[in-house]
Each structure stands twice: as structure tokens, then as C-alpha cells.
Design a protein around this motif. Structure first.
Motif, PDB file in Angstrom:
ATOM      1  N   VAL A 532       0.843  -1.206   0.000  1.00  0.00           N
ATOM      2  CA  VAL A 532       0.000   0.000   0.000  1.00  0.00           C
ATOM      3  C   VAL A 532       0.873   1.250   0.000  1.00  0.00           C
ATOM      4  CG1 VAL A 532      -2.050  -1.022   1.023  1.00  0.00           C
ATOM      5  CG2 VAL A 532      -0.245  -0.209   2.530  1.00  0.00           C
ATOM      6  N   GLN A 589     -11.092   3.357   2.183  1.00  0.00           N
ATOM      7  CA  GLN A 589     -10.827   3.076   3.586  1.00  0.00           C
ATOM      8  C   GLN A 589     -10.646   1.586   3.836  1.00  0.00           C
ATOM      9  OE1 GLN A 589     -10.353   5.601   5.661  1.00  0.00           O
ATOM     10  NE2 GLN A 589     -10.762   6.994   3.959  1.00  0.00           N
ATOM     11  N   LEU A 592      -6.916  -1.945   3.543  1.00  0.00           N
ATOM     12  CA  LEU A 592      -6.287  -2.973   4.365  1.00  0.00           C
ATOM     13  C   LEU A 592      -7.324  -4.028   4.722  1.00  0.00           C
ATOM     14  CD1 LEU A 592      -3.987  -0.881   6.718  1.00  0.00           C
ATOM     15  CD2 LEU A 592      -3.273  -2.546   5.019  1.00  0.00           C
ATOM     16  N   LEU A 606       3.960  -1.003   4.178  1.00  0.00           N
ATOM     17  CA  LEU A 606       3.442   0.333   4.451  1.00  0.00           C
ATOM     18  C   LEU A 606       4.464   1.389   4.029  1.00  0.00           C
ATOM     19  CD1 LEU A 606       1.889  -0.106   8.019  1.00  0.00           C
ATOM     20  CD2 LEU A 606       0.741  -0.277   5.809  1.00  0.00           C
ATOM     21  N   LYS A 618      -1.643   8.921   9.350  1.00  0.00           N
ATOM     22  CA  LYS A 618      -2.375   7.722   9.747  1.00  0.00           C
ATOM     23  C   LYS A 618      -1.498   6.476   9.791  1.00  0.00           C
ATOM     24  CE  LYS A 618      -6.827   9.407   8.018  1.00  0.00           C
ATOM     25  NZ  LYS A 618      -8.038   9.095   7.252  1.00  0.00           N
ATOM     26  N   GLU A 621      -2.325   4.176  12.830  1.00  0.00           N
ATOM     27  CA  GLU A 621      -3.651   3.567  12.632  1.00  0.00           C
ATOM     28  C   GLU A 621      -3.564   2.422  11.632  1.00  0.00           C
ATOM     29  OE1 GLU A 621      -7.819   4.753  10.428  1.00  0.00           O
ATOM     30  OE2 GLU A 621      -6.698   6.337  11.445  1.00  0.00           O
ATOM     31  N   LYS A 622      -2.837   2.641  10.539  1.00  0.00           N
ATOM     32  CA  LYS A 622      -2.669   1.581   9.536  1.00  0.00           C
ATOM     33  C   LYS A 622      -1.895   0.400  10.105  1.00  0.00           C
ATOM     34  CE  LYS A 622      -2.826   4.586   5.456  1.00  0.00           C
ATOM     35  NZ  LYS A 622      -2.054   5.142   4.326  1.00  0.00           N
ATOM     36  N   ALA A 626      -3.084  -3.358  10.316  1.00  0.00           N
ATOM     37  CA  ALA A 626      -2.297  -4.351   9.580  1.00  0.00           C
ATOM     38  C   ALA A 626      -1.897  -5.514  10.468  1.00  0.00           C
ATOM     39  CB  ALA A 626      -1.055  -3.681   8.979  1.00  0.00           C
TER      40      ALA A 626
END
Length: 800
Positions: A532, A589, A592, A606, A618, A621-622, A626
Motif C-alpha cells: 500500500v 478506507q 487494508l 506500508l 495515519k 492507525e494503519k 495491519a
């Protein structure tokens, strides 16, 4: 005599005690209970309505309910934002501010929503108001700094601190005023300090015409100014004639070799992470002086003196253009001028990477300003990169032929040919030279795709952003990822051979794609890898080339996907081994997620650090999401990020951050006003070429662990010992990105596509060699849930 008996008595017996209203009290009690129950059930909209009713009927409960009310407001606002109910969102904030008009937390939160929606001026007003209410409120302070970076760019501070430029303009203006000019027209002079009583403009960028000075002056001469001074009527006084400062300009150019420019504008490597790149086709940046696409900028800007690795002049500076701003006929005819050709003797040997351009601004007949690469000026130089996919070798004795035009009011310079041994070499009609092994053919090959008029049709090329191109050219980065991916896949294969094939991983998620069943499928259980990364990335293709891997890429643009498909085919990667994830995901959104009902990801890649030198929005948060989507033994790449920094003394960073000194700027007290928009965090720095003195060694400041949330912290004190005496003005910082325990890449090396950032201190700190300085490093979740790091400093003296 007034009737004094009508005056209200102030005795105790006249105080009115409000009567208890049982019905109102019952309504308040029930509504408060309902609000708390709705909050527990996550019905934030209904809870918000109940809280509004309670606090309007019983203001005495404000202190008691303020925290719950804020929490409800913020949750409900997030829901409204996600539903696109923007008017309702701001109505809720207005209602909240009627109850709590001085609540800095609510005001700051409303500013964050305004910023996310693009209302930066309004957002800045809210952040500034929150800071006035609570000057030490860190979230509002960081938010204001970030929005100030949008509102007032750093070059404003540089120009206001450029005393030579300011005084040259002031002298030219004073001469004109003393000569009889007594009216003022100020066109685009930014902060306005140059407009005292004359026609003044400084709408010039590094390429002279990029800010629209030609169009502005044509309009001014035709509609706003008196006719210019005429030699046919010398009796007319200067006060009756129009005049422009600056009076004109001379543009200079020079051919240069520069690896830093080359790697940001064209593909320089034949192999990336084990993948051959020949099949990628022609790739280059969006900066192009060709006539094929008027939507692209013909030049970018750089400060040549600060480019990492420096540059090598290949020709002497040449005169590219002269322009008289006091001649309206010349201005109007500029864009229709015929393309001119200049022949430049080559004086140095090397590869032609760009034409560098600067100008001399003639303020009047006696005074001028130069923006040349050797000048200490607030301007950068304009860079016209060479976009040919081939190297373009030059040697002394050659002549470089350059075309110069001003089509669409942009100054355009293009290298079109080289004359060698008395013969001019041009690409053929198709743009492709005839293959041959001799030097002439090699030169022709180097000249392919340079022509602007000779080509019979549009060239087939793919555009990458400059940062994407530099990333693709970053071989150490891709080699590190290749080794880390190979190690992970090997470990997972070994684990599966011991445990046997898995039969599912538990959590139920609707499938977006099914596992592959074609010829690449080595069995029932391939490894799933999701990349991503932002923008163009070949990491997914590198994963797919490992074998037994189903890789998913988040690359969005159709042209970029086509490049990856060509590379996959050329490198023997089966078509079904690579998928484009966002083609299958309707909601961004949901990027993931898992690739099928029963499978988790083996690896999630990432993109953690922005090119500018800050941690991406973010990120944490990711990372949290993940971690929930990894199979046993799976990994997030990178697994952790370590932040490093050092103490430096840099007047350059001070000049770029605020108007310096106590004296007014040309008599105007500007500093107190514009310095409200100072930005303590400077981005896009090249620390290797920054003019500074190192006052300490590099030290570890902070760790972000993406695989182990329990290892993270929100603040840390770091003790740094000064290695030299001086004034600490800034703390530059960069990252060591650890892909696994053994393999890492740095955002601070000569091959990096990343820049560095720095925290600039509001007040420099004087230190002596051997002193210790305490850095308080704090992590904040701010605008767009990005991560910001602020630093405060305190000298701790160790007496020997």
C-alpha cells in the motif's frame, strides 16, 4: 426631585431565590441518563441531542458533563464527516460553541475539520483563537504551525531577510520618486513593502515569467499606466510618463551535469530489485519543455549551490534573452517571437543533464539584482532537465544547439542537437536513430527524443512524479526490500513445511478475490503480499517474482499499472501473480483487508515516511489494523522506524523561518505580524548541503515499533552532549527504517529519495563544548491523524 422610592432595595430580603421546577429537573435527569446510555451504545447523534438539551436547561452541569459532551461531539462529527453531511457537522460545532464559547479543545477540533476540507484560512483562525485561550495547548500549536506552512511559504521570510534585494529596490524607488513620479501601482509584491509611491512589481519566479509578469504588465500598460517616456517628446516631465520597476531583465543559461537532477527526472538504472527495467518504456518526470503537452511545466527550480553531489558546468553562461518591461510592444510580441537557436561551445566533458537558467533584474539604469548560482540571494535557479532515456555525452570541441522560445508566456529552453567535427547530428524523422557501433551513431542515440519539432508524432512515454522517479532510481532501497522479502518468504515456507498446510485463519471477511487456480498456483496455500505504498511502486512486483506469492499493488493510475504489467512479462512473472488492489476495492478506507475469506496477509508493506521528511499520515492507525490481518509469522514492512537527530547552528534555517532582527524592514514594522506564521518544522531539507555547524553527534530520539504496539511510548527525554560551542538553532532529523532485525535503510544518504526535516528553535540556545542538552520528544496525533514530533530544549550543565 426624583421619586427615590422607586429605586430597588439592596437588602437581603429583596434577593429572589429561583423556584425549583420539578418538571424541568425530571426532564434534565432523564435526558442526562438517556445521553449516557446512548453514548454507551455508540449512538452518538442521539447522545449529542440529549446533551444539548441538558446543558441548555441546566448550565450548572457544564463542568460535570464537559468531557462527555466533547467526546460525543467529536464522535458524532466524525460520523457526519464520513456521511458527507458537512453542513450538519458545522451546525453541531456552532451549537457546541454557543454552550462553550471559550473551549479551546472544541475550537481546535473545528479547525481540524475546516483544514481537512480545504478551508485553510478559516482553520488558521480557529487554531490561533485556541492558542490565545491556552498558549501552551500543544495540539493547537502544532496545528497552527502546519496550516501556517500553507498560508505563508518560507520564501516570504527569505525575501524579507534579503537586505540586498530590499535596499536595491528601495534605492530604485527613491530615485524614481525624486525624478517626479508621484503615483503608485503595486502589482503582486507579496507583503507590500516595496510599494512606497511608484509603479513596482516583483511577480517573477526563478524562470522570470512563471508568475505572469508579462500578462500583468501588458494589462497595466494598456489600462492603468500613463504612456511611457518618449524620445520624440523629451519635454514631457517624468511625472507625466509611466514607468515600471524593474525596467527589464537579461536571462542567462548554462548546460550542466548533475546526478541529483538526473535521478529525479529520468530512469538511470537498468535493474531495480532484481527486475530488469528495459521493458518499462520511456519514463520521465512531468517537467518538459516539449510542445507535446502544454499542461506540463517547462522547468523546475533548484538552488544549484545546495544540490547534493554538486554540479559540473559543461558550457560557459550564455545570454538567452533580453526583455524591456517599459516597452509594451516588446511585451506584446514576446509570445509570438520566432524560435531562436544558439550554438554553445562545450567547455567541459560529461553527461548533459539539464540547462540551468537565472536572470539579472535591471531595477533601473544603474542598479540590478542577479539570481545566479553563485549569488547569495533568495531566488533559486530554473532547471530544464534533459528527458531523453539515453545518456547525452558531451566533450570539449562540441557545440550544443539550444532552442529558445516564449510560447504561452513561459520561457522554454530545449537542447535539440550537437555539432561534432563540423557535422550537426539530429535524430531521424521517426525520432529513432539507426543502430550502429560507431561514435556518431552513439551520439545520435543519445539525442533521440530531444527534438521538439523533428518528431513526426507524440512520443510514447509514462510520467512519474519527481519523487517517484528518484525512488525508482534508489537501488539500495529496492535491494534491501528484495532481501527482506526473500528472507520472510523462506521463513514462512520452512514453517509451513513443518506445520503442514493451514486450514483457515478464523475471522470471517467477504472475499474480494479468490485464490489463484492458474498455472502459477504451486498448491492450495500461496503467500499473500499487499503493497500500500503511495504512488508508483515496484515492491509488489518484486514480491511476486519470489514465486509462490500472490501480490497485490495499490498503484492506481492506468499508465502505471501498464508499466508494471510490462515489467512483469519481461521478468517472467505470471500475469495472475500480480493484482491491482484498488481496482477491486470500492471504498479506499477498506484498502487494508484480506484477499479471501480464509486467508490472512503474509506481508503488508506500508509507506511510512513522506518524501519531505515527515512520518506519513495515519501511519500508526494503519499499522494497528495491519497487525490484525497478518498470518502467524507474517510481517509488516518496515517493522520499526528509529528517529535520529543532532544539534546544529544554522543561520540559513533562521532566515527561512522568520524575519530576523529588531530593526524595521525598510522602515516598516512587519516582523511582529508575519512572524506569527513562523513554522518550526522545516521540510524538504538536504542536510548534506545545508549551511550549518554540527554541535553534536547524531543521537537516537524516538522509536516507532509497527509490529509491537506495547513497545511504543508517547514521550521521551533524550540527553545530548554538545561536541562544540555555539548557538543551537535547530535539530535536523531523519529515520532509519528497519525492514527486519538485520536489514535497514536510511532516509539520510546519497542514494535516498527522501529529504530531511528540522525543528527550528524559536530562541537559539547557547551551549559550550561538553554541555548536556535535554530534548523532550513528544508524539502527537494531529491534523489528518498525522504524526508530528516537537522538541523542547533545556541546557543541563555538567561541571567538571
Amino acid at each position: 426631585m426624583p421619586n427615590t422610592s422607586t429605586r430597588p432595595k439592596r437588602g437581603r430580603r429583596n434577593r429572589r431565590v429561583p423556584r425549583e421546577d420539578p418538571a424541568r429537573n425530571e426532564l434534565v435527569s432523564r435526558s442526562l441518563e438517556s445521553a449516557q446510555q446512548c453514548l454507551f451504545n455508540q449512538d452518538y447523534g442521539t447522545a449529542f441531542v440529549h446533551y444539548l438539551l441538558v446543558l441548555n436547561l441546566a448550565p450548572v452541569l457544564k463542568d460535570f458533563a464537559s468531557e462527555s459532551f466533547r467526546f460525543t461531539l467529536f464522535k458524532w462529527a466524525d460520523e457526519l464527516d464520513s456521511l458527507g453531511r458537512i453542513q450538519d457537522l458545522f451546525d453541531c460545532y456552532e451549537q457546541a460553541l454557543e454552550l462553550f464559547p471559550s473551549d479551546e479543545v472544541i475550537i481546535n477540533s473545528m479547525g481540524e475539520h475546516l483544514f481537512r476540507m480545504g478551508f485553510r484560512d478559516e482553520a488558521a483562525g480557529h487554531f490561533h483563537k485556541a492558542l490565545k485561550l491556552k498558549p501552551d495547548y500543544p495540539e493547537a500549536k502544532e496545528n497552527f504551525y502546519r496550516v501556517a506552512n500553507w498560508l505563508v511559504e518560507r520564501w516570504h521570510f527569505l525575501m524579507l531577510n534579503d537586505r540586498r534585494r530590499n535596499h536595491k529596490y528601495q534605492q530604485a524607488i527613491q530615485k524614481a520618486v525624486e525624478g517626479g513620479c508621484n503615483t503608485v501601482l503595486d502589482i503582486g509584491t507579496g507583503t507590500g513593502i516595496l510599494g512606497v509611491s511608484l509603479v513596482v512589481t516583483e511577480t517573477v519566479d526563478a524562470g522570470l515569467f512563471g508568475e505572469g509578469i508579462i500578462e500583468s504588465l501588458i494589462h497595466a500598460w494598456n489600462h492603468l499606466l500613463l504612456p511611457p517616456q518618449s524620445t520624440q517628446d523629451p519635454s514631457r516631465p517624468p511625472s507625466q510618463a509611466g514607468r515600471v520597476i524593474p525596467a527589464g531583465a537579461t536571462v542567462f543559461g548554462m548546460a550542466v551535469q548533475c546526478l541529483e537532477i538526473r535521478r529525479h527526472h529520468r530512469l538511470c538504472v537498468s535493474e531495480v530489485g532484481g527486475l530488469t527495467t528495459a521493458a518499462a518504456g520511456e519514463l520521465h518526470s512531468p517537467v518538459s519543455c516539449s510542445s507535446e503537452d502544454d499542461s506540463t511545466e517547462p522547468y523546475t527550480t533548484e538552488r544549484l549551490s545546495r544540490l547534493p553531489g554538486g554540479y559540473t558546468p559543461l558550457t560557459e553562461p550564455f545570454n538567452a534573452l533580453d526583455i524591456d518591461f517599459n516597452n509594451v510592444q516588446e511585451l506584446e510580441g514576446l509570445c509570438s517571437r520566432e524560435v531562436s537557436r544558439v550554438r554553445l561551445p562545450v567547455t567541459g566533458e560529461g553527461l548533459l543533464d539539464a540547462l540551468a537558467v537565472w536572470f539579472q533584474l535591471h531595477l533601473d539604469q544603474q542598479s540590478s539584482l542577479s539570481t545566479g548560482p553563485k549569488e547569495d540571494t533568495c531566488w533559486e535557479q530554473a532547471i530544464y532537465p534533459i528527458q531523453t532515456p539515453h545518456n547525452f555525452p558531451l566533450r570539449p570541441g562540441d557545440e550544443l544547439i539550444v532552442e529558445i522560445s516564449c510560447r504561452d508566456a513561459y520561457l522554454r529552453l530545449c537542447s535539440v542537437a550537437v555539432a561534432r567535427d563540423g557535422r550537426e547530428n539530429n535524430p531521424g524523422p521517426s525520432g529513432n536513430p539507426n543502430p550502429s557501433l560507431n561514435a556518431e551513431a552513439e551520439l545520435c542515440s543519445a539525442l533521440a527524443c530531444l527534438g521538439t519539432e523533428q518528431s513526426s508524432g507524440p512520443r510514447d512515454y509514462t510520467m512519474l512524479e519527481c519523487a517517484e522517479m528518484a525512488l525508482l532510481n534508489n537501488q539500495p532501497y529496492h535491494d534491501s526490500f528484495r532481501r527482506a522479502l526473500a528472507k520472510l518468504i523462506t521463513n514462512l515456507k520452512d514453517a509451513r513445511s513443518i506445520q503442514g498446510p493451514s486450514k483457515g485463519q478464523g475471522l470471517e471477511v467477504m472475499p474480494l478475490t479468490d485464490p489463484p487456480s492458474g498455472p502459477m498456483d504451486p498448491g492450495p496455500d500461496p503467500f499473500y503480499v499487499l503493497d500500500v505504498s503511495e504512488g508508483f511502486s515496484v515492491l509488489s512486483l518484486m514480491a511476486a517474482s519470489q514465486g509462490q506469492v500472490k501480490a497485490y499493488s495499490s498503484v492506481e493510475k492506468t499508465q502505471h499499472q501498464a508499466v508494471l504489467r510490462r515489467l512483469a512479462m519481461a521478468n517472467g512473472v505470471p500475469e495472475e501473480a500480480l493484482e491491482f488492489w484498488l481496482n477491486q476495492v470500492e471504498d479506499e478506507q477498506a484498502v487494508l483487508q484480506r484477499p479471501s475469506r480464509e486467508k490472512l496477509w503474509s506481508a503488508i508493506i506500508l509507506d511510512c515516511v513522506e518524501t519531505c521528511g515527515l512520518v506519513r499520515q495515519k501511519l500508526m492507525e494503519k499499522a494497528t489494523l495491519a497487525r490484525c490481518l497478518l498470518e502467524d509469522g507474517g510481517q509488516i514492512f518496515p517493522e520499526r522506524i528509529v528517529l535520529y537527530g543532532m544539534l546544529v547552528e544554522s543561520d540559513t534555517l533562521l532566515l527561512e523561518s522568520a524575519v530576523q532582527g529588531q530593526e524595521p524592514t525598510l522602515g516598516f514594522n512587519i516582523a511582529p505580524f508575519i512572524n506569527q506564521f513562523t513554522v518550526p518544522v522545516h521540510v524538504f531539507l538536504d542536510l548534506s548541503t545545508l549551511q550549518c555547524r554540527h554541535l553534536s553527534d547524531s543521537v537516537e530520539l524516538f522509536i516507532l515499533d509497527l509490529m509491537n504496539t506495547n513497545a511504543n511510548y508517547t514521550n521521551r527525554d533524550v540527553m545530548v552532549q554538545a561536541s562544540a560551542s555555539g548557538r543551537v538553532t535547530a535539530v535536523p532529523f531523519w529515520y532509519q527504517i528497519h525492514l527486519n532485525e538485520e536489514i535497514s535503510v536510511s532516509t539520510f544518504n546519497q542514494d535516498s529519495h527522501w529529504k530531511q526535516a528540522a525543528v527550528v528553535l524559536h530562541q537559539p540556545l547557547a551551549v559550550r563544548e561538553g554541555d548536556w542538552v535535554r530534548l523532550a520528544v513528544t508524539l502527537y496525533i494531529l491534523l489528518d491523524e498525522c504524526i508530528s514530533i516537537t522538541m523542547t530544549m533545556e541546557a543541563v550543565y555538567i561541571y567538571k
